[in-house]
Design a protein around this motif. Structure first.
Motif, PDB file in Angstrom:
ATOM      1  N   LEU A 110       0.824  -1.215   0.000  1.00  0.00           N
ATOM      2  CA  LEU A 110       0.000   0.000   0.000  1.00  0.00           C
ATOM      3  C   LEU A 110       0.855   1.261   0.000  1.00  0.00           C
ATOM      4  N   ALA A 144       1.915   1.831  -3.557  1.00  0.00           N
ATOM      5  CA  ALA A 144       0.777   2.283  -4.357  1.00  0.00           C
ATOM      6  C   ALA A 144       0.456   3.746  -4.063  1.00  0.00           C
ATOM      7  N   ARG A 145       0.475   4.101  -2.780  1.00  0.00           N
ATOM      8  CA  ARG A 145       0.186   5.494  -2.396  1.00  0.00           C
ATOM      9  C   ARG A 145       1.220   6.448  -2.981  1.00  0.00           C
ATOM     10  N   ARG A 151       3.062   6.030  -5.646  1.00  0.00           N
ATOM     11  CA  ARG A 151       3.056   6.064  -7.112  1.00  0.00           C
ATOM     12  C   ARG A 151       1.692   6.392  -7.706  1.00  0.00           C
ATOM     13  N   TYR A 164      -1.377   4.624  -7.614  1.00  0.00           N
ATOM     14  CA  TYR A 164      -2.295   3.625  -8.153  1.00  0.00           C
ATOM     15  C   TYR A 164      -3.020   2.933  -7.011  1.00  0.00           C
ATOM     16  N   VAL A 168      -4.875  -0.511  -5.084  1.00  0.00           N
ATOM     17  CA  VAL A 168      -4.709  -1.949  -4.871  1.00  0.00           C
ATOM     18  C   VAL A 168      -6.092  -2.552  -4.638  1.00  0.00           C
ATOM     19  N   ALA A 209      -0.509  -8.424 -10.688  1.00  0.00           N
ATOM     20  CA  ALA A 209      -0.594  -7.419  -9.632  1.00  0.00           C
ATOM     21  C   ALA A 209      -0.822  -8.077  -8.277  1.00  0.00           C
ATOM     22  N   THR A 222      -6.213   4.489  -1.872  1.00  0.00           N
ATOM     23  CA  THR A 222      -5.181   3.494  -2.173  1.00  0.00           C
ATOM     24  C   THR A 222      -5.729   2.073  -2.179  1.00  0.00           C
ATOM     25  N   LYS A 223      -6.367   1.651  -1.107  1.00  0.00           N
ATOM     26  CA  LYS A 223      -6.953   0.295  -1.046  1.00  0.00           C
ATOM     27  C   LYS A 223      -8.425   0.424  -1.420  1.00  0.00           C
ATOM     28  N   SER A 254      -5.235   0.610 -11.678  1.00  0.00           N
ATOM     29  CA  SER A 254      -3.863   0.994 -12.028  1.00  0.00           C
ATOM     30  C   SER A 254      -3.839   2.204 -12.949  1.00  0.00           C
TER      31      SER A 254
END
Length: 280
Positions: free
Chosen positions: A10, A13-14, A16, A18, A20, A43, A224-225, A276
């Motif tokens: 996470l 992802a945060r 960058r 994108y 999850v 992924a 994020t999630k 994504s």
């Protein structure tokens, strides 16, 4: 591979920008579909078992054992996550069974008690190396915070994280659980304000009610999630229903469950790509 810790997944992802995908499993075929879909997308996956699913089966251990076996055989990182656990004893059981993430849901408690119990859960789970998600207030569809008009205050969210030490936070921004239509209106300005105020990844519950384009914009704004359950259940069930209607004499469950599983896997892959930023 071993079950994955959601925190680095996470965090990346945060950083960058994108999302999850976090998807729920109630049946073995659901879990198979989730893993297959994530592998096709290349992924990471957060595979969730809710307290409701535990009640359905009467026990956590059997479904958890099956999910863990599939996760550990996967070619992508898989987090095994306990979703919406209101029972602290269930959280402790999940930790003992090897889950790498739990969501403690104290939303039915008053604010002071919610913070206190969440803090205790965090202390126990962190001692075992397990990540904790919590919810500030109650996400809608469960007679609470994600009801129309209810929203999470950014300053209060920041204080909640500081008070409890949670690793991620579910917030109310306009979605609701168990939506069968994808027409929820997300307050994207609020998402951005929450992302700026809260130092941990934000979690969007009730994402089945959000269309693809808005999901992508919510991630860009700071989510994020992203939890999706009802939409995938609908996808699975629609195929089962169509197969049974097309052949009323079918009796072998594999004849209608297998195509439903395949359809669910395909939709998981597509949703991951939406999160994504690749709308397909």
């Amino acid at each position: 591979m071993p079950l994955a810790d959601p925190r680095p997944i996470l965090a990346a992802a945060r950083l960058r920008g994108y999302g999850v995908g976090a998807f729920n499993t109630t049946l073995l075929e659901h879990a198979e579909a989730l893993v297959a879909g994530a592998e096709a997308a290349g992924a990471p996956l957060i595979m969730q078992i809710s307290e409701n699913a535990v009640r359905y089966h009467g026990s956590l251990r059997p479904l958890a054992a099956a999910a863990r076996a599939l996760a550990e055989a996967a070619t992508v990182p898989v987090v095994l996550h306990l979703d919406h656990a209101e029972d602290v004893a269930l959280v402790r059981e999940a930790v003992g069974l090897g889950f790498t993430s739990v969501m403690y849901d104290g939303s039915k408690l008053d604010d002071r008690r919610n913070r206190a119990v969440t803090r205790e859960v965090v202390a126990f789970c962190h001692a075992a190396g397990i990540a904790v998600e919590a919810e500030l207030g109650e996400v809608g569809g469960k007679d609470g915070v994600h009801a129309p008009g209810v929203r999470t205050d950014p300053a209060d969210a920041a204080r909640f994280v500081a008070d409890t030490g949670v690793d991620s936070l579910a917030v109310a921004v306009g979605t609701s659980h168990a939506m069968a239509t994808r027409d929820a209106v997300i307050d994207l300005d609020l998402v951005a304000a929450l992302a700026a105020a809260v130092p941990v990844p934000l979690v969007l519950h009730g994402s089945s009610g959000v269309d693809d384009a808005t999901l992508a914009r919510a991630v860009t704004a700071g989510m994020t999630k992203v939890n999706i359950a009802t939409h995938l259940n609908k996808c699975f069930t629609n195929v089962v229903r169509a197969r049974l209607e097309s052949d009323p004499k079918v009796m072998d469950a594999r004849k209608y469950v297998a195509p439903a599983r395949d359809a669910m896997a395909t939709e998981v892959t597509r949703l991951i790509r939406v999160l994504s930023g690749a709308l397909v």
